[in-house]
Design a protein around this motif. Structure first.
Motif, mmCIF file in Angstrom:
data_model
loop_
_atom_site.group_PDB
_atom_site.id
_atom_site.type_symbol
_atom_site.label_atom_id
_atom_site.label_comp_id
_atom_site.label_asym_id
_atom_site.label_seq_id
_atom_site.Cartn_x
_atom_site.Cartn_y
_atom_site.Cartn_z
ATOM 1 N N HIS A 304 0.840 -1.201 0.000
ATOM 2 C CA HIS A 304 0.000 0.000 0.000
ATOM 3 C C HIS A 304 0.873 1.249 0.000
ATOM 4 O O HIS A 304 1.909 1.285 0.670
ATOM 5 C CB HIS A 304 -0.903 -0.009 1.247
ATOM 6 C CG HIS A 304 -1.774 1.197 1.360
ATOM 7 N ND1 HIS A 304 -2.825 1.441 0.506
ATOM 8 C CD2 HIS A 304 -1.734 2.253 2.217
ATOM 9 C CE1 HIS A 304 -3.402 2.582 0.838
ATOM 10 N NE2 HIS A 304 -2.754 3.092 1.873
ATOM 11 N N HIS A 305 0.458 2.237 -0.743
ATOM 12 C CA HIS A 305 1.169 3.512 -0.721
ATOM 13 C C HIS A 305 0.469 4.471 0.232
ATOM 14 O O HIS A 305 -0.736 4.714 0.115
ATOM 15 C CB HIS A 305 1.234 4.142 -2.125
ATOM 16 C CG HIS A 305 1.939 5.461 -2.097
ATOM 17 N ND1 HIS A 305 3.305 5.581 -1.911
ATOM 18 C CD2 HIS A 305 1.454 6.729 -2.177
ATOM 19 C CE1 HIS A 305 3.636 6.863 -1.890
ATOM 20 N NE2 HIS A 305 2.530 7.580 -2.050
ATOM 21 N N PHE A 306 1.225 4.983 1.193
ATOM 22 C CA PHE A 306 0.695 5.984 2.129
ATOM 23 C C PHE A 306 1.144 7.353 1.618
ATOM 24 O O PHE A 306 2.343 7.577 1.434
ATOM 25 C CB PHE A 306 1.266 5.771 3.530
ATOM 26 C CG PHE A 306 0.881 4.452 4.150
ATOM 27 C CD1 PHE A 306 1.549 3.281 3.800
ATOM 28 C CD2 PHE A 306 -0.133 4.377 5.093
ATOM 29 C CE1 PHE A 306 1.207 2.066 4.358
ATOM 30 C CE2 PHE A 306 -0.484 3.165 5.669
ATOM 31 C CZ PHE A 306 0.180 2.000 5.295
ATOM 32 N N ALA A 307 0.182 8.263 1.408
ATOM 33 C CA ALA A 307 0.544 9.627 1.012
ATOM 34 C C ALA A 307 0.749 10.459 2.276
ATOM 35 O O ALA A 307 0.196 10.130 3.335
ATOM 36 C CB ALA A 307 -0.587 10.217 0.176
ATOM 37 N N ALA A 308 1.546 11.530 2.154
ATOM 38 C CA ALA A 308 1.748 12.416 3.315
ATOM 39 C C ALA A 308 0.376 12.867 3.822
ATOM 40 O O ALA A 308 -0.492 13.221 3.025
ATOM 41 C CB ALA A 308 2.584 13.618 2.900
#
Ligand code: HEM
Length: 414
Positions: A304-308
């Motif tokens: 999963h990509h976590f965005a700021a």
């Protein structure tokens, strides 16, 4: 990148409050995944558990605590300007100050102070028909904490101080009038601590040279500036409040001695079992359910990509009960900690990772020392445990035996 699994339901605020300690694990088990997305308070959040998740969450300065907790919890547990809201170099500088207070001498001193106040209290318990351990141990710890930190406390002030500190802990897990009452009491403690800091700085009150009170009053942050009176007061409360909160672990330890009486005999016969017993109390019983963070940067984990800015909740209780990490996690088995080599991410009742660079609890050694001494003292006492409701609800934060653990016919020494 595969899409993250979603938990059922549009918004899971009510299930989260209702299931509390088991909310994340149940869904991880059901979905067969260590992370899933959902909404809590209508806000998108990624929930995760397990040792790899703990490492990702605690290492590398990826997550801030700012904006990651409801305002009432923040006000009661940490507050504006406190160490937990800092990140990066500013956090490391403040953390070094906290860790400087945790020397072996100072930790054995805290256990000595506990013992002194314990004996005074137990002499009074002996003349009472019944004593409820949870609040009573809170009173003992409140006096212990004030002495250790260097906060002057008169006999008249002692009951109110204990009440205020215990209310902060109880109120943090509730929503409603209890929280508002706790916030009112907290403001009173803050005013008193701010006055104390001003008095120490003006030389009107003498703080012992290396006491926590003196250390906080003279601490300079990374920018070279002293803490404001308000921030210094918050950091003093950040020592007092959690020291009193150890009453929950000590009450759980008393419960374990009651429900597993063989351990009382074993501990009496061999002091070497004290540490494994205490560690199992901290693993087995529910205390801090989860910890929230917001991503400070874009980062990837578990596909999963976590965005700021993304909100994340890590399951502390579920990780301590993860059956991939702990054999028969729902059994109370201190043997599992005999010769345990330690691990920074599997056993995380007080956070994970490194003390100096991350947000792991600086009070972990004090917590262990206080419970150990209390267990020794409990083993040296004679008392009865009358019939009562000792059940622990995993839906109530912070958890405790429903009755608070009532004891009777107390006799100080065997
Ligand atoms: C941080 C739990 C006792 C002082 C934490 C964290 C947890 C925790 C889970 C990590 C929060 C995060 O990751 O943001 C507990 C429990 C305790 C306890 C269950 C048992 C009663 C103590 C004691 C002290 C203390 C005895 C002080 C003497 C702190 C402080 C922080 C903290 C100052 C913030 C650290 C930071 O942000 O770097 N605690 N704690 N705690 N704890 Fe404890």
């Amino acid at each position: 990148m595969p899409a993250i699994l979603r938990a059922a339901g549009v918004d899971n605020t009510i299930p989260f409050l209702r299931e509390a300690y088991t909310f994340i694990s149940r869904r991880c088990d059901g979905l067969g995944s260590d992370l899933f997305s959902t909404r809590i308070m209508l806000t998108p959040v990624v929930c995760m558990r397990g040792a790899d998740a703990a490492q990702f969450f605690y290492d590398g300065g990826r997550f801030t605590r700012q904006g990651a907790m409801p305002q009432t919890v923040l006000r009661l547990l940490q507050d504006k300007g406190s160490i937990q809201g800092l990140d990066g170099a500013a956090h490391r500088a403040r953390k070094a100050m906290f860790m400087s207070l945790m020397s072996p001498d100072r930790i054995s001193h805290v256990a000595e102070l506990l013992e002194r106040h314990w004996h005074v209290a137990v002499a009074q318990w002996a003349s009472r028909p019944e004593v409820t351990l949870l609040p009573e141990i809170g009173h003992i710890l409140s006096r212990t904490a004030c002495d250790w930190v260097g906060v002057p406390l008169t006999e008249r002030q002692a009951p109110a101080m204990s009440r205020e500190l215990q209310a902060m802990i109880r109120g943090a897990g509730q929503i409603g009038p209890g929280t508002l009452h706790a916030l009112t009491l907290r403001r009173r403690t803050e005013r008193r601590m701010r006055r104390l800091v001003r008095d120490v700085r003006a030389g009107r009150v003498q703080a012992e040279g290396d006491s926590p009170l003196a250390t906080i009053a003279r601490h300079r942050d990374i920018d070279g500036a002293a803490l404001t009176d308000a921030t210094a007061a918050v950091e003093i409360i950040n020592l007092l409040r959690p020291m009193v909160a150890v009453n929950r672990f000590i009450t759980f330890a008393a419960l374990a001695l009651h429900q597993h009486p063989a351990w009382r005999r074993r501990l009496a016969g061999d002091e070497g079992w004290l540490e494994p017993f205490v560690q199992e109390v901290r693993r087995f019983y529910p205390f801090f359910p989860v910890i929230g963070g917001r991503a400070l940067m874009g980062c990837d984990w578990g596909g999963h990509h976590f965005a700021a800015g993304d909100w994340v909740i890590l399951d502390l209780y579920g990780t301590n009960h993860d059956r991939r990490l702990w054999e028969e996690p729902e059994q109370f088995q201190p043997e599992r900690f005999k010769d345990w080599p330690g691990h920074p991410y599997t056993f995380i009742p007080q956070g994970a990772g490194d003390f100096m660079t991350g947000h792991r609890c600086p009070g972990e050694w004090i917590t262990i020392a206080l419970i150990k001494r209390a267990v020794r003292l409990l083993c040296g006492m004679r008392y009865e445990v009358p019939p009562q409701d000792l059940s622990i609800s995993l839906s109530e934060m912070p958890a405790a035996p429903r009755s608070g653990l009532v004891i009777s016919q107390v006799c100080a020494a065997e």
